[in-house]
Design a protein around this motif. Structure first.
Motif, PDB file in Angstrom:
ATOM      1  N   LEU A 101      65.488  77.325  93.266  1.00 44.10           N
ATOM      2  CA  LEU A 101      64.687  76.128  93.562  1.00 44.10           C
ATOM      3  C   LEU A 101      63.309  76.514  94.097  1.00 44.10           C
ATOM      4  N   ILE A 102      63.259  77.669  94.740  1.00 40.90           N
ATOM      5  CA  ILE A 102      61.974  78.148  95.280  1.00 40.90           C
ATOM      6  C   ILE A 102      61.086  78.632  94.130  1.00 40.90           C
ATOM      7  N   TYR A 103      61.722  79.184  93.117  1.00 34.91           N
ATOM      8  CA  TYR A 103      61.027  79.786  91.970  1.00 34.91           C
ATOM      9  C   TYR A 103      59.935  78.880  91.383  1.00 34.91           C
ATOM     10  N   PRO A 104      60.291  77.638  90.974  1.00 33.76           N
ATOM     11  CA  PRO A 104      59.232  76.801  90.372  1.00 33.76           C
ATOM     12  C   PRO A 104      58.122  76.445  91.364  1.00 33.76           C
ATOM     13  N   LYS A 135      68.073  88.728  88.603  1.00 28.18           N
ATOM     14  CA  LYS A 135      68.022  89.363  87.270  1.00 28.18           C
ATOM     15  C   LYS A 135      67.535  90.800  87.396  1.00 28.18           C
ATOM     16  N   ALA A 136      66.589  91.024  88.271  1.00 24.88           N
ATOM     17  CA  ALA A 136      66.243  92.400  88.606  1.00 24.88           C
ATOM     18  C   ALA A 136      66.688  92.615  90.050  1.00 24.88           C
ATOM     19  N   PRO A 137      67.475  93.667  90.283  1.00 27.68           N
ATOM     20  CA  PRO A 137      67.887  93.916  91.667  1.00 27.68           C
ATOM     21  C   PRO A 137      66.659  94.207  92.529  1.00 27.68           C
ATOM     22  N   ILE A 138      66.689  93.749  93.758  1.00 28.16           N
ATOM     23  CA  ILE A 138      65.473  93.778  94.570  1.00 28.16           C
ATOM     24  C   ILE A 138      64.920  95.190  94.754  1.00 28.16           C
ATOM     25  N   GLU A 139      65.807  96.184  94.813  1.00 30.26           N
ATOM     26  CA  GLU A 139      65.282  97.535  95.059  1.00 30.26           C
ATOM     27  C   GLU A 139      64.642  98.151  93.806  1.00 30.26           C
ATOM     28  N   LEU A 140      64.839  97.519  92.653  1.00 34.03           N
ATOM     29  CA  LEU A 140      64.226  98.070  91.437  1.00 34.03           C
ATOM     30  C   LEU A 140      63.002  97.273  90.999  1.00 34.03           C
ATOM     31  N   TYR A 198      45.594  82.426  83.698  1.00 31.96           N
ATOM     32  CA  TYR A 198      46.565  83.510  83.888  1.00 31.96           C
ATOM     33  C   TYR A 198      47.844  83.264  83.111  1.00 31.96           C
ATOM     34  N   TRP A 199      48.483  84.379  82.831  1.00 32.88           N
ATOM     35  CA  TRP A 199      49.818  84.383  82.217  1.00 32.88           C
ATOM     36  C   TRP A 199      50.718  85.197  83.136  1.00 32.88           C
ATOM     37  N   GLY A 200      51.861  84.620  83.500  1.00 32.44           N
ATOM     38  CA  GLY A 200      52.782  85.337  84.381  1.00 32.44           C
ATOM     39  C   GLY A 200      54.033  85.735  83.643  1.00 32.44           C
ATOM     40  N   THR A 201      54.533  86.910  83.978  1.00 27.76           N
ATOM     41  CA  THR A 201      55.812  87.324  83.409  1.00 27.76           C
ATOM     42  C   THR A 201      56.677  87.877  84.532  1.00 27.76           C
ATOM     43  N   ALA A 202      57.920  87.387  84.601  1.00 20.93           N
ATOM     44  CA  ALA A 202      58.840  87.882  85.618  1.00 20.93           C
ATOM     45  C   ALA A 202      59.364  89.232  85.146  1.00 20.93           C
ATOM     46  N   THR A 203      59.293  90.218  86.015  1.00 20.40           N
ATOM     47  CA  THR A 203      59.610  91.590  85.591  1.00 20.40           C
ATOM     48  C   THR A 203      61.111  91.856  85.738  1.00 20.40           C
ATOM     49  N   THR A 204      61.870  91.202  84.861  1.00 19.94           N
ATOM     50  CA  THR A 204      63.327  91.241  84.972  1.00 19.94           C
ATOM     51  C   THR A 204      63.964  92.391  84.187  1.00 19.94           C
ATOM     52  N   GLY A 205      64.052  92.225  82.871  1.00 21.32           N
ATOM     53  CA  GLY A 205      64.723  93.236  82.039  1.00 21.32           C
ATOM     54  C   GLY A 205      63.745  94.283  81.550  1.00 21.32           C
ATOM     55  N   ARG A 206      63.573  94.378  80.243  1.00 18.72           N
ATOM     56  CA  ARG A 206      62.604  95.317  79.669  1.00 18.72           C
ATOM     57  C   ARG A 206      61.705  94.532  78.727  1.00 18.72           C
ATOM     58  N   PRO A 207      60.406  94.808  78.775  1.00 14.88           N
ATOM     59  CA  PRO A 207      59.537  94.111  77.818  1.00 14.88           C
ATOM     60  C   PRO A 207      59.894  94.535  76.385  1.00 14.88           C
ATOM     61  N   HIS A 208      59.942  93.568  75.479  1.00 15.37           N
ATOM     62  CA  HIS A 208      60.360  93.829  74.104  1.00 15.37           C
ATOM     63  C   HIS A 208      59.287  93.354  73.126  1.00 15.37           C
ATOM     64  N   ALA A 213      55.191  89.116  87.915  1.00 16.29           N
ATOM     65  CA  ALA A 213      55.885  88.307  88.917  1.00 16.29           C
ATOM     66  C   ALA A 213      57.131  89.043  89.402  1.00 16.29           C
ATOM     67  N   ASP A 214      56.894  89.978  90.314  1.00 21.44           N
ATOM     68  CA  ASP A 214      57.995  90.825  90.800  1.00 21.44           C
ATOM     69  C   ASP A 214      58.989  90.029  91.648  1.00 21.44           C
ATOM     70  N   ILE A 215      58.461  89.209  92.547  1.00 24.94           N
ATOM     71  CA  ILE A 215      59.370  88.441  93.408  1.00 24.94           C
ATOM     72  C   ILE A 215      60.173  87.429  92.581  1.00 24.94           C
ATOM     73  N   HIS A 216      59.505  86.812  91.608  1.00 25.73           N
ATOM     74  CA  HIS A 216      60.238  85.884  90.734  1.00 25.73           C
ATOM     75  C   HIS A 216      61.395  86.585  90.004  1.00 25.73           C
ATOM     76  N   ALA A 217      61.245  87.867  89.758  1.00 24.91           N
ATOM     77  CA  ALA A 217      62.274  88.596  89.010  1.00 24.91           C
ATOM     78  C   ALA A 217      63.601  88.632  89.762  1.00 24.91           C
ATOM     79  N   PHE A 218      63.541  88.619  91.098  1.00 25.60           N
ATOM     80  CA  PHE A 218      64.848  88.555  91.776  1.00 25.60           C
ATOM     81  C   PHE A 218      65.210  87.143  92.226  1.00 25.60           C
ATOM     82  N   LEU A 219      64.205  86.270  92.359  1.00 26.59           N
ATOM     83  CA  LEU A 219      64.532  84.875  92.686  1.00 26.59           C
ATOM     84  C   LEU A 219      65.402  84.270  91.589  1.00 26.59           C
ATOM     85  N   ASP A 220      65.181  84.694  90.357  1.00 30.69           N
ATOM     86  CA  ASP A 220      65.961  84.192  89.228  1.00 30.69           C
ATOM     87  C   ASP A 220      67.300  84.933  89.177  1.00 30.69           C
ATOM     88  N   ASN A 221      68.211  84.508  90.047  1.00 32.86           N
ATOM     89  CA  ASN A 221      69.569  85.041  90.008  1.00 32.86           C
ATOM     90  C   ASN A 221      69.671  86.554  90.078  1.00 32.86           C
TER      91      ASN A 221
END
Ligand code: TYR
Length: 407
Positions: A165-168, A85-90, A40-50, A75-83
């Motif tokens: 710290l939970i992220y990794p 970066k994506a607000p939880i409601e989005l 598998y390959w995981g991507t945190a869904t933070t900003g916009r894919p480029h 990785a939706d949950i990782h996207a907000f665990l990382d500071n």
């Protein structure tokens, strides 16, 4: 049509163009068993894919060609665990947007998407069993090691939230819950991969193999940065945007290192040439001479060093090739109301600038930073947790994540 590949051929294809492989013997054992390698390959869904996303996707194409069973983790949950970066409601909307974009991107480079599955982090990460395993894991990893593991992936800030710290730990545990033999990612994930390799056996799970792609410099040279919009080309950028950004891109004559444009050619356009020509190929037209036809990067780099291949002729060739590669993705976007709606909701315009407030004294508690809205409207700083998490929107988001339709 496909003639059966030998074990050696499969292994060579799986491991080609990578910077590093940890525990290749795990891959060997699976191939010897005669079953498909699960990866598998995981991507945190933070900003916009480029456009940088073409790089891992081209590697996924090779895994599939080698008969692997490939999963893409959004990785939706990782996207907000990382500071946050994506607000939880989005986050859920962003994950849906990523799924649509990555699907089109894979199609654009001829990856057979019926052989690949998408999965959302929140589909398995909110189960009681996962939670219990995560808590068990938290007793087997020190704060120091968790912090170090995330150092190159999780945004580093003062008074960092615990989520970093939970992220990794969760990324490691995902290997178990996605039931894979191997995880693939950029070499920036190396420290998390090393943690996973180390810690899974300590909580009773098996160690996985890890495959790492090299990092590709952004168009400005160096790492692609989300704070510099010109260093990245959004997959929905218009041909004019692409032309403008490439005009500004870092492309020093005769210099091969940190050359964003040349690297993009190496990692995306040359391999994607297989679509058009059946083998890696990239063609550079010249005004008063025969076109330069390249089938490998070595040849291009030699011509670059000797100034036969120059920015003046490479940039237009890259621009045209990239616009052509992006065209089907944009056509799919234009043709789908659903796609457009999700994009609009996932990236709402930033709120009107706030009136100037008195800057409060730093009380040295949680998150001693001023509240600032990012262009996508989310907030980082002192009250980030309140604004992004503690609101009704946040609770609704938690609900939607929990209640995701499992179909
Ligand atoms: N760390 C990955 C995201 C990721 C999250 C969870 C995983 O299980 C795997 C990958 C990134 O930087 O985007």
């Amino acid at each position: 049509m496909a003639t059966a590949m030998s074990i050696e051929e499969k292994k060579a294809l799986i491991e080609s163009n990578l910077q590093e492989v940890l525990n290749p013997e795990i891959i060997d054992a699976v191939l010897k068993e005669g079953r498909p390698l699960k990866i598998y390959w995981g991507t945190a869904t933070t900003g916009r894919p480029h456009c940088g996303y073409f790089v891992p996707c081209l590697k996924l194409a090779e895994f599939l060609k080698a008969g692997c069973n490939v999963k893409v983790l959004l990785a939706d949950i990782h996207a907000f665990l990382d500071n946050l970066k994506a607000p939880i409601e989005l986050v859920k909307l962003r994950a849906e947007y990523y799924k649509l974009v990555i699907t089109e991107l894979l199609k654009a480079v001829n990856v057979p998407i019926d052989k690949l599955t998408f999965t959302f982090g929140s589909d398995h990460q909110l189960t009681p069993a996962y939670t219990m395993d995560l808590l068990r894991m938290s007793t087997a990893v020190t704060e120091h090691d968790a912090k170090r593991a995330g150092a190159e992936v999780v945004k580093q800030v003062d008074n960092a939230p615990l989520s970093g710290l939970i992220y990794p730990l969760m990324q490691a545990l995902d290997e178990q819950y996605l039931d894979v033999d191997a995880q693939f990612g950029g070499v920036d994930q190396r420290k998390i991969f090393a943690l996973a390799k180390d810690v899974l056996p300590r909580v009773g799970f098996k160690e996985r193999a890890h495959l790492m792609n090299p990092m590709v410099p952004g168009l400005q040279g160096g790492k692609m940065s989300s704070s510099d919009p010109d260093s990245k080309i959004d997959l929905l950028d218009t041909p004019d945007d692409v032309r403008k950004k490439l005009k500004k891109a870092f492309c020093p004559p005769k210099q091969v290192e940190e050359n964003g444009v040349l690297s993009f050619t190496e990692f995306v356009l040359l391999p994607a040439g297989t679509l058009k020509y059946g083998k890696p190929q990239f063609v550079v037209e010249r005004r008063d001479a025969e076109p330069l036809v390249y089938t490998d990067i070595k040849q291009m780099q030699d011509d670059w060093r000797s100034d036969v291949l120059t920015p003046q002729i490479l940039k237009p060739a890259v621009t045209d090739a990239l616009i052509a590669l992006m065209a089907p993705i944009q056509a799919a976007f234009q043709a789908s109301k659903e796609f457009q709606d999700i994009e609009k909701k996932a990236y709402p315009p930033p709120p009107a600038p706030e009136k100037k407030k008195k800057v409060k004294k730093d009380k040295g508690t949680f998150y001693p930073k001023k509240v600032e809205a990012k262009p996508d409207g989310h907030v980082e700083g002192e009250d980030a947790a309140k604004v992004n998490l503690g609101t009704e929107g946040g609770e609704k988001a938690i609900e939607t994540l929990t209640l995701r339709d499992k179909s």
